[in-house]
Write a protein that holds these residues in place. Structure first.
Motif, PDB file in Angstrom:
ATOM      1  N   ALA A  21       0.833  -1.207   0.000  1.00  0.00           N
ATOM      2  CA  ALA A  21       0.000   0.000   0.000  1.00  0.00           C
ATOM      3  C   ALA A  21       0.871   1.261   0.000  1.00  0.00           C
ATOM      4  CB  ALA A  21      -0.939  -0.004   1.208  1.00  0.00           C
ATOM      5  N   VAL A  22       1.877   1.281   0.835  1.00  0.00           N
ATOM      6  CA  VAL A  22       2.787   2.435   0.895  1.00  0.00           C
ATOM      7  C   VAL A  22       3.521   2.596  -0.431  1.00  0.00           C
ATOM      8  CG1 VAL A  22       4.890   3.339   1.978  1.00  0.00           C
ATOM      9  CG2 VAL A  22       3.059   2.381   3.394  1.00  0.00           C
ATOM     10  N   PHE A  23       4.036   1.508  -0.970  1.00  0.00           N
ATOM     11  CA  PHE A  23       4.751   1.571  -2.244  1.00  0.00           C
ATOM     12  C   PHE A  23       3.834   2.033  -3.369  1.00  0.00           C
ATOM     13  CE2 PHE A  23       8.129  -1.819  -0.970  1.00  0.00           C
ATOM     14  CZ  PHE A  23       8.734  -0.896  -0.143  1.00  0.00           C
ATOM     15  N   GLY A  24       2.580   1.618  -3.342  1.00  0.00           N
ATOM     16  CA  GLY A  24       1.626   2.040  -4.363  1.00  0.00           C
ATOM     17  C   GLY A  24       1.415   3.539  -4.358  1.00  0.00           C
ATOM     18  N   VAL A  25       1.299   4.113  -3.175  1.00  0.00           N
ATOM     19  CA  VAL A  25       1.145   5.569  -3.060  1.00  0.00           C
ATOM     20  C   VAL A  25       2.421   6.265  -3.528  1.00  0.00           C
ATOM     21  CG1 VAL A  25       0.851   7.477  -1.430  1.00  0.00           C
ATOM     22  CG2 VAL A  25      -0.582   5.440  -1.228  1.00  0.00           C
ATOM     23  N   LEU A  26       3.569   5.781  -3.087  1.00  0.00           N
ATOM     24  CA  LEU A  26       4.837   6.403  -3.495  1.00  0.00           C
ATOM     25  C   LEU A  26       5.014   6.354  -5.010  1.00  0.00           C
ATOM     26  CD1 LEU A  26       7.315   5.119  -0.765  1.00  0.00           C
ATOM     27  CD2 LEU A  26       6.447   7.446  -1.072  1.00  0.00           C
ATOM     28  N   ALA A  27       4.649   5.248  -5.619  1.00  0.00           N
ATOM     29  CA  ALA A  27       4.808   5.100  -7.069  1.00  0.00           C
ATOM     30  C   ALA A  27       3.994   6.146  -7.824  1.00  0.00           C
ATOM     31  CB  ALA A  27       4.393   3.698  -7.506  1.00  0.00           C
ATOM     32  N   LYS A  28       2.888   6.584  -7.238  1.00  0.00           N
ATOM     33  CA  LYS A  28       2.033   7.585  -7.886  1.00  0.00           C
ATOM     34  C   LYS A  28       2.459   9.015  -7.580  1.00  0.00           C
ATOM     35  CE  LYS A  28      -1.968   4.571  -7.772  1.00  0.00           C
ATOM     36  NZ  LYS A  28      -3.245   4.286  -7.129  1.00  0.00           N
ATOM     37  N   LYS A  29       3.120   9.236  -6.449  1.00  0.00           N
ATOM     38  CA  LYS A  29       3.378  10.595  -5.975  1.00  0.00           C
ATOM     39  C   LYS A  29       4.820  11.076  -6.106  1.00  0.00           C
ATOM     40  CE  LYS A  29      -0.818  11.270  -4.492  1.00  0.00           C
ATOM     41  NZ  LYS A  29      -1.683  12.270  -5.073  1.00  0.00           N
ATOM     42  N   VAL A  30       5.758  10.170  -6.334  1.00  0.00           N
ATOM     43  CA  VAL A  30       7.177  10.527  -6.360  1.00  0.00           C
ATOM     44  C   VAL A  30       7.672  10.462  -7.808  1.00  0.00           C
ATOM     45  CG1 VAL A  30       9.457   9.893  -5.479  1.00  0.00           C
ATOM     46  CG2 VAL A  30       7.454   9.635  -4.024  1.00  0.00           C
ATOM     47  N   SER A  31       8.556  11.380  -8.164  1.00  0.00           N
ATOM     48  CA  SER A  31       9.061  11.415  -9.537  1.00  0.00           C
ATOM     49  C   SER A  31       9.854  10.150  -9.860  1.00  0.00           C
ATOM     50  CB  SER A  31       9.958  12.633  -9.753  1.00  0.00           C
ATOM     51  OG  SER A  31      11.210  12.441  -9.133  1.00  0.00           O
ATOM     52  N   GLU A  32       9.932   9.827 -11.154  1.00  0.00           N
ATOM     53  CA  GLU A  32      10.629   8.622 -11.615  1.00  0.00           C
ATOM     54  C   GLU A  32      12.091   8.622 -11.173  1.00  0.00           C
ATOM     55  OE1 GLU A  32      10.966   4.913 -13.145  1.00  0.00           O
ATOM     56  OE2 GLU A  32       9.116   6.060 -13.024  1.00  0.00           O
ATOM     57  N   GLY A  33      12.759   9.765 -11.259  1.00  0.00           N
ATOM     58  CA  GLY A  33      14.162   9.848 -10.850  1.00  0.00           C
ATOM     59  C   GLY A  33      14.347   9.554  -9.372  1.00  0.00           C
ATOM     60  N   GLU A  34      13.470  10.100  -8.544  1.00  0.00           N
ATOM     61  CA  GLU A  34      13.542   9.833  -7.111  1.00  0.00           C
ATOM     62  C   GLU A  34      13.253   8.359  -6.816  1.00  0.00           C
ATOM     63  OE1 GLU A  34      12.210  13.787  -4.757  1.00  0.00           O
ATOM     64  OE2 GLU A  34      10.687  12.934  -6.112  1.00  0.00           O
ATOM     65  N   LYS A  47      12.086  -4.856  -2.915  1.00  0.00           N
ATOM     66  CA  LYS A  47      11.914  -4.492  -4.324  1.00  0.00           C
ATOM     67  C   LYS A  47      10.845  -5.355  -4.980  1.00  0.00           C
ATOM     68  CE  LYS A  47      16.577  -2.929  -5.248  1.00  0.00           C
ATOM     69  NZ  LYS A  47      17.814  -3.206  -5.981  1.00  0.00           N
ATOM     70  N   GLU A  48      10.766  -6.611  -4.565  1.00  0.00           N
ATOM     71  CA  GLU A  48       9.780  -7.521  -5.148  1.00  0.00           C
ATOM     72  C   GLU A  48       8.343  -7.113  -4.818  1.00  0.00           C
ATOM     73  OE1 GLU A  48      11.041 -11.322  -3.695  1.00  0.00           O
ATOM     74  OE2 GLU A  48      12.727 -11.417  -5.105  1.00  0.00           O
ATOM     75  N   LEU A  49       8.155  -6.291  -3.791  1.00  0.00           N
ATOM     76  CA  LEU A  49       6.814  -5.833  -3.406  1.00  0.00           C
ATOM     77  C   LEU A  49       6.409  -4.571  -4.163  1.00  0.00           C
ATOM     78  CD1 LEU A  49       7.011  -6.282   0.474  1.00  0.00           C
ATOM     79  CD2 LEU A  49       6.087  -7.867  -1.226  1.00  0.00           C
ATOM     80  N   TRP A  50       7.358  -3.967  -4.877  1.00  0.00           N
ATOM     81  CA  TRP A  50       7.075  -2.721  -5.609  1.00  0.00           C
ATOM     82  C   TRP A  50       6.077  -2.999  -6.729  1.00  0.00           C
ATOM     83  CZ3 TRP A  50       8.432   1.835  -3.772  1.00  0.00           C
ATOM     84  CH2 TRP A  50       8.185   2.949  -4.573  1.00  0.00           C
ATOM     85  N   PRO A  51       5.089  -2.105  -6.926  1.00  0.00           N
ATOM     86  CA  PRO A  51       4.120  -2.348  -8.004  1.00  0.00           C
ATOM     87  C   PRO A  51       4.784  -2.347  -9.366  1.00  0.00           C
ATOM     88  CG  PRO A  51       3.757  -0.203  -6.965  1.00  0.00           C
ATOM     89  CD  PRO A  51       4.858  -0.878  -6.213  1.00  0.00           C
ATOM     90  N   LYS A  52       4.371  -3.269 -10.196  1.00  0.00           N
ATOM     91  CA  LYS A  52       4.898  -3.347 -11.553  1.00  0.00           C
ATOM     92  C   LYS A  52       4.166  -2.341 -12.426  1.00  0.00           C
ATOM     93  CE  LYS A  52       7.345  -6.903 -10.348  1.00  0.00           C
ATOM     94  NZ  LYS A  52       8.153  -6.540  -9.236  1.00  0.00           N
ATOM     95  N   ALA A  53       4.894  -1.658 -13.287  1.00  0.00           N
ATOM     96  CA  ALA A  53       4.284  -0.633 -14.140  1.00  0.00           C
ATOM     97  C   ALA A  53       3.483  -1.238 -15.264  1.00  0.00           C
ATOM     98  CB  ALA A  53       5.362   0.260 -14.720  1.00  0.00           C
TER      99      ALA A  53
END
Length: 53
Positions: A21-34, A47-53
């Motif tokens: 859930a936290v990673f999902g929010v971060l993926a939407k709110k943080v820039s690609e470079g960050e 890393k395996e829990l990070w949402p896949k694009a």
């Protein structure tokens, strides 16, 4: 990883669901470079829990 996260009030929380859930929010709110910089610091298991694009 622990099987559950204890909370001061209310039910226990599944740590994997909480991380996703936290990673999902971060993926939407943080820039690609960050994100790339941050992902490079995470252990493989997280890393395996990070949402896949």
């Amino acid at each position: 990883m622990a099987r559950e996260l204890k909370t001061p009030s209310g039910p226990a929380v599944d740590p994997e669901a909480a991380a996703r859930a936290v990673f999902g929010v971060l993926a939407k709110k943080v820039s690609e470079g960050e994100l790339q910089g941050t992902l490079g610091l995470l252990p493989k298991e997280l890393k395996e829990l990070w949402p896949k694009a």
